[in-house]
Motif scaffolding. Structure first.
Motif, mmCIF file in Angstrom:
data_model
loop_
_atom_site.group_PDB
_atom_site.id
_atom_site.type_symbol
_atom_site.label_atom_id
_atom_site.label_comp_id
_atom_site.label_asym_id
_atom_site.label_seq_id
_atom_site.Cartn_x
_atom_site.Cartn_y
_atom_site.Cartn_z
ATOM 1 N N VAL A 142 -17.216 -16.840 -14.972
ATOM 2 C CA VAL A 142 -15.894 -17.281 -14.519
ATOM 3 C C VAL A 142 -15.546 -16.697 -13.157
ATOM 4 C CG1 VAL A 142 -13.419 -17.164 -15.021
ATOM 5 C CG2 VAL A 142 -15.035 -17.714 -16.838
ATOM 6 N N VAL A 143 -15.764 -15.403 -12.978
ATOM 7 C CA VAL A 143 -15.409 -14.785 -11.700
ATOM 8 C C VAL A 143 -16.287 -15.330 -10.570
ATOM 9 C CG1 VAL A 143 -15.298 -12.605 -10.429
ATOM 10 C CG2 VAL A 143 -14.504 -12.707 -12.791
ATOM 11 N N ARG A 144 -17.539 -15.589 -10.881
ATOM 12 C CA ARG A 144 -18.435 -16.101 -9.844
ATOM 13 C C ARG A 144 -17.960 -17.445 -9.306
ATOM 14 N NH1 ARG A 144 -24.884 -17.804 -10.237
ATOM 15 N NH2 ARG A 144 -25.221 -17.831 -7.992
ATOM 16 N N HIS A 145 -17.441 -18.292 -10.184
ATOM 17 C CA HIS A 145 -17.079 -19.640 -9.768
ATOM 18 C C HIS A 145 -15.585 -19.794 -9.472
ATOM 19 C CE1 HIS A 145 -21.119 -20.959 -10.525
ATOM 20 N NE2 HIS A 145 -21.065 -20.525 -11.767
ATOM 21 N N THR A 146 -14.840 -18.701 -9.467
ATOM 22 C CA THR A 146 -13.427 -18.764 -9.072
ATOM 23 C C THR A 146 -13.164 -17.790 -7.926
ATOM 24 O OG1 THR A 146 -12.902 -17.196 -10.881
ATOM 25 C CG2 THR A 146 -12.602 -19.536 -11.334
ATOM 26 N N ARG A 147 -12.934 -16.532 -8.243
ATOM 27 C CA ARG A 147 -12.555 -15.568 -7.213
ATOM 28 C C ARG A 147 -13.649 -15.355 -6.186
ATOM 29 N NH1 ARG A 147 -8.693 -14.495 -4.350
ATOM 30 N NH2 ARG A 147 -7.380 -14.674 -6.233
ATOM 31 N N GLU A 148 -14.906 -15.325 -6.618
ATOM 32 C CA GLU A 148 -15.988 -15.108 -5.652
ATOM 33 C C GLU A 148 -16.085 -16.266 -4.665
ATOM 34 O OE1 GLU A 148 -20.776 -14.626 -5.969
ATOM 35 O OE2 GLU A 148 -19.561 -13.328 -7.277
ATOM 36 N N GLU A 149 -15.860 -17.492 -5.141
ATOM 37 C CA GLU A 149 -15.873 -18.648 -4.252
ATOM 38 C C GLU A 149 -14.737 -18.557 -3.230
ATOM 39 O OE1 GLU A 149 -18.247 -21.790 -4.655
ATOM 40 O OE2 GLU A 149 -18.979 -19.727 -4.808
ATOM 41 N N GLU A 150 -13.579 -18.085 -3.659
ATOM 42 C CA GLU A 150 -12.453 -17.942 -2.736
ATOM 43 C C GLU A 150 -12.692 -16.794 -1.761
ATOM 44 O OE1 GLU A 150 -8.524 -18.053 -4.395
ATOM 45 O OE2 GLU A 150 -9.220 -19.040 -6.222
ATOM 46 N N GLU A 151 -13.277 -15.704 -2.246
ATOM 47 C CA GLU A 151 -13.503 -14.542 -1.394
ATOM 48 C C GLU A 151 -14.474 -14.854 -0.263
ATOM 49 O OE1 GLU A 151 -14.636 -9.789 -1.945
ATOM 50 O OE2 GLU A 151 -15.095 -11.230 -3.513
ATOM 51 N N THR A 152 -15.487 -15.667 -0.540
ATOM 52 C CA THR A 152 -16.472 -16.007 0.485
ATOM 53 C C THR A 152 -16.023 -17.160 1.377
ATOM 54 O OG1 THR A 152 -17.605 -17.474 -1.093
ATOM 55 C CG2 THR A 152 -18.389 -15.206 -0.942
ATOM 56 N N GLY A 153 -14.929 -17.835 1.018
ATOM 57 C CA GLY A 153 -14.426 -18.931 1.827
ATOM 58 C C GLY A 153 -14.973 -20.290 1.458
ATOM 59 N N ARG A 154 -15.901 -20.337 0.494
ATOM 60 C CA ARG A 154 -16.473 -21.639 0.120
ATOM 61 C C ARG A 154 -15.450 -22.525 -0.581
ATOM 62 N NH1 ARG A 154 -21.165 -18.337 -0.974
ATOM 63 N NH2 ARG A 154 -20.440 -18.028 -3.106
ATOM 64 N N GLN A 155 -14.538 -21.894 -1.354
ATOM 65 C CA GLN A 155 -13.571 -22.700 -2.071
ATOM 66 C C GLN A 155 -12.609 -23.410 -1.122
ATOM 67 O OE1 GLN A 155 -13.603 -23.386 -5.435
ATOM 68 N NE2 GLN A 155 -12.209 -24.914 -4.600
ATOM 69 N N GLU A 156 -12.257 -22.759 -0.026
ATOM 70 C CA GLU A 156 -11.377 -23.395 0.955
ATOM 71 C C GLU A 156 -12.032 -24.635 1.555
ATOM 72 O OE1 GLU A 156 -8.654 -22.155 4.831
ATOM 73 O OE2 GLU A 156 -10.112 -20.758 3.994
ATOM 74 N N MET A 157 -13.323 -24.547 1.794
ATOM 75 C CA MET A 157 -14.048 -25.697 2.324
ATOM 76 C C MET A 157 -14.079 -26.831 1.299
ATOM 77 S SD MET A 157 -17.989 -25.882 3.660
ATOM 78 C CE MET A 157 -18.587 -25.400 2.032
ATOM 79 N N LEU A 158 -14.347 -26.495 0.023
ATOM 80 C CA LEU A 158 -14.381 -27.518 -1.013
ATOM 81 C C LEU A 158 -13.013 -28.145 -1.232
ATOM 82 C CD1 LEU A 158 -16.684 -25.768 -3.646
ATOM 83 C CD2 LEU A 158 -17.269 -27.723 -2.221
ATOM 84 N N SER A 159 -11.972 -27.316 -1.122
ATOM 85 C CA SER A 159 -10.618 -27.819 -1.371
ATOM 86 C C SER A 159 -10.148 -28.772 -0.292
ATOM 87 C CB SER A 159 -9.645 -26.630 -1.488
ATOM 88 O OG SER A 159 -9.979 -25.823 -2.601
ATOM 89 N N SER A 160 -10.812 -28.770 0.842
ATOM 90 C CA SER A 160 -10.443 -29.721 1.890
ATOM 91 C C SER A 160 -10.865 -31.139 1.532
ATOM 92 C CB SER A 160 -11.077 -29.310 3.219
ATOM 93 O OG SER A 160 -12.497 -29.382 3.142
ATOM 94 N N ALA A 161 -11.738 -31.284 0.540
ATOM 95 C CA ALA A 161 -12.145 -32.601 0.061
ATOM 96 C C ALA A 161 -11.271 -32.975 -1.142
ATOM 97 C CB ALA A 161 -13.624 -32.579 -0.312
ATOM 98 N N MET A 162 -11.745 -33.923 -1.937
ATOM 99 C CA MET A 162 -10.969 -34.403 -3.071
ATOM 100 C C MET A 162 -11.163 -33.477 -4.277
ATOM 101 S SD MET A 162 -9.269 -36.951 -2.039
ATOM 102 C CE MET A 162 -8.725 -37.654 -3.585
ATOM 103 N N VAL A 163 -10.650 -32.274 -4.173
ATOM 104 C CA VAL A 163 -10.742 -31.290 -5.247
ATOM 105 C C VAL A 163 -9.336 -30.824 -5.589
ATOM 106 C CG1 VAL A 163 -11.582 -29.012 -5.916
ATOM 107 C CG2 VAL A 163 -13.048 -30.531 -4.593
ATOM 108 N N GLY A 164 -8.958 -30.960 -6.852
ATOM 109 C CA GLY A 164 -7.626 -30.576 -7.277
ATOM 110 C C GLY A 164 -7.442 -29.078 -7.339
ATOM 111 N N ARG A 165 -6.176 -28.654 -7.401
ATOM 112 C CA ARG A 165 -5.862 -27.231 -7.386
ATOM 113 C C ARG A 165 -6.469 -26.492 -8.579
ATOM 114 N NH1 ARG A 165 -1.827 -23.902 -5.251
ATOM 115 N NH2 ARG A 165 -0.978 -25.658 -4.110
ATOM 116 N N ARG A 166 -6.448 -27.128 -9.751
ATOM 117 C CA ARG A 166 -6.920 -26.452 -10.957
ATOM 118 C C ARG A 166 -8.351 -26.833 -11.321
ATOM 119 N NH1 ARG A 166 -1.321 -27.209 -12.037
ATOM 120 N NH2 ARG A 166 -0.311 -25.260 -12.691
ATOM 121 N N ALA A 167 -9.014 -27.626 -10.504
ATOM 122 C CA ALA A 167 -10.383 -28.045 -10.805
ATOM 123 C C ALA A 167 -11.381 -26.879 -10.814
ATOM 124 C CB ALA A 167 -10.834 -29.123 -9.820
#
Length: 544
Positions: free
Chosen positions: A118-143
């Motif tokens: 869970v931490v790898r695919h949530t907080r770690e993604e945000e910490e490295t900045g990858r989640q921000e890049m993914l969220s710029s596409a069609m990805v919902g807030r809670r996805a």
């Protein structure tokens, strides 16, 4: 002016569309998570699930009559220290004894697997900045949270299936196997939700893992305290712990299926809290913001920076080793009573700790357990270098007057010196709990260090030469843990046992003479591995 009207049900429909939009991209993220974990997740599931059937086969061979199993159950229930570690015995069948021996530790390890996923695919993604890049596409807030929880749920479901199949294969299937698997997998899913909450409160994946691990540790302490007080799992402290809930499902002993509803309810409540929190913060932010500084005191060296970054983890490991050492030492005095007249059990301890007498063999086996657990610390501490590099925090340090070797050496001093510290503290705790042989027990603890350092050296080499494969250090430690824990009971061939560096160390205390050859050789190999890792680090490109 004509008033504008909204068709009936339009507001509700908009709300549903908004909620659906917040889950957009979930399946794509889930496929990505499963692809990234295609190696780590199966290893966890197969190794942990397979250990249940292995323990079942061991118990069936050691205690092959109903009278022997009943005697074992009675002796275990009569020992407070053993109950604190494993819990009470509710049934004296092979399946009941497997449940007694494995359910608490299995559920705790399932929880660790879940928090990593869970931490790898949530907080770690945000910490490295990858989640921000993914969220710029069609990805919902809670996805992202949904995908991470689904990945953890899949891992725990697979673990449950492996446990059921393994128990059935060892002749202990049926309703008991279903209850055992459901309890272990259910607790794993519950702590996946705990990790999801922790990921909302911290800006660091490392801190999120630490907070969740602390909750798991607290749950184990509560269960241990409750089980030490009562022999039927009825203590209030036991019922305050999710690990106690798993225990009280009582597999193979008139199963309490309703306890699974308690586990499911706890998971549902935490999941709802995690979803509520993730909808109220920005990507990359947290509810407990990192203190901006200025930092107190001066950090003038790379070693000082490493101390500042790793002192909390080192303190936690030190305190834990002191406590565990005292508990193991307290069990040593009753080693003969625990084994009784069962020659096969005596042979297992002698394989683990040598043939110098049962008490010394028991001490040697407990020291070996401390050594293999200390290897987890040294790998974690070495991999802090990898985390600093991938998060981009190493680059500003290296841009100044600090070279790569100096930067890495600061962390390695904490890793290798910290391993020596926690083994010293663990040995002292073991001697204090036992009340005898302080010099001998302390020496036995320190003799484990060459093997611990060697595994740390392998991790350094992997990080320096193949940084993307550095996490394989965890797999090596897991293999050593499995060989040290299950190998003697399964009577594995000696060439297989020799894969672990701990097998080559002198069996202290109690060895007729100190064998310095393996100690010196393992230490020299560790030094060569560290030197090779630092040389490779100087020559490769830094990760971006």
């Amino acid at each position: 002016m004509t008033a504008l009207t909204m068709p009936a049900g339009a507001g509700a429909g908009a709300g549903r569309r908004a909620r659906t939009g917040q889950l957009a991209g979930t399946w794509s993220l889930l496929r990505l998570a499963l692809r990234r974990d295609r190696v780590v997740m199966p290893v966890w599931v197969i190794a942990l699930g397979g250990s249940f059937s292995s323990v079942g086969q061991s118990i069936a061979s050691l205690y092959d009559t109903a009278a022997q199993r009943a005697e074992l159950a009675a002796s275990m229930n009569g020992n407070n220290s053993v109950r604190a570690m494993y819990g009470p015995v509710f049934g004296d069948s092979v399946g009941g004894l497997v449940s007694w021996r494995m359910i608490a530790f299995g559920a705790a390890l399932a929880a660790v697997m879940s928090l990593i996923v869970v931490v790898r695919h949530t907080r770690e993604e945000e910490e490295t900045g990858r989640q921000e890049m993914l969220s710029s596409a069609m990805v919902g807030r809670r996805a992202p949270l949904t995908a991470a929880l689904l990945a953890a749920l899949i891992a725990n479901a697979a673990l449950g299936l492996v446990i059921v199949a393994g128990m059935a294969g060892s002749g202990a299937g049926g309703a008991g196997a279903m209850a055992l698997a459901s309890a272990v997998a259910g607790v794993g899913a519950l702590f996946a939700c705990t990790a999801a909450i922790a990921a909302q409160f911290t800006e660091s994946a490392r801190l999120a893992k630490g907070l969740t691990a602390a909750v798991i540790g607290a749950a184990f302490v509560l269960k241990a305290a409750g089980d030490s007080a009562t022999d039927d799992g009825s203590s209030v402290l036991t019922w305050l712990s999710p690990l106690g809930w798993a225990e009280n499902t009582r597999p193979y002993a008139d199963e309490r299926w309703w306890v699974l509803l308690l586990i499911a309810g706890g998971a549902a409540v935490q999941c709802a809290v995690a979803y509520a929190l993730t909808g109220r913060r920005d990507v990359g932010m947290s509810f407990l913001a990192t203190r901006p500084g200025p930092a107190r005191g001066r950090i003038s060296t790379a070693f000082g920076l490493a101390v500042r970054l790793q002192r909390g983890a080192l303190l936690g490991w030190t305190v834990s080793f002191a406590a565990v050492g005292v508990v193991f030492g307290g069990l040593t005095g009753g080693a003969a009573d625990l084994v009784g007249d069962n020659e096969k059990t005596r042979e297992i301890f002698e394989r683990m700790g040598g043939q110098s007498g049962l008490t010394d063999a028991f001490l040697a086996s407990m020291v070996s357990v401390l050594g293999t657990v200390a290897a987890l610390f040294i790998v974690s501490s070495v991999l802090r270098l990898h985390g600093e590099e991938t998060a981009g925090r190493a680059e500003p340090v290296l841009a100044g007057g600090v070279g790569r070797t100096g930067w890495a050496t600061g962390h390695l001093l904490i890793a290798f010196g910290g391993a020596a510290l926690i083994m010293t503290v663990g040995g002292l705790g073991l001697a204090v709990g036992y009340g005898h042989q302080l010099p001998a027990v302390l020496a036995a603890s320190l003799v484990q260090l060459p093997a611990v350092w060697l595994l740390g050296g392998v991790t350094v080499l992997l990080y320096g030469a193949l940084p993307r494969a550095a996490a394989a250090g965890w797999a090596l430690v897991g293999l050593c843990l499995a060989l040290g824990w299950i190998g003697p009971a399964l009577d594995l061939p000696q060439p297989v046992m020799d894969v672990s560096p701990f097998t080559h160390l002198p069996r202290l205390p109690g060895a007729a003479a100190m064998e310095w050859g393996p100690v010196v050789l393992l230490t020299a190999v560790a030094v060569v591995l560290v030197a090779g890792g630092l040389a490779a680090l100087r020559r490769r490109d830094m990760l971006t």
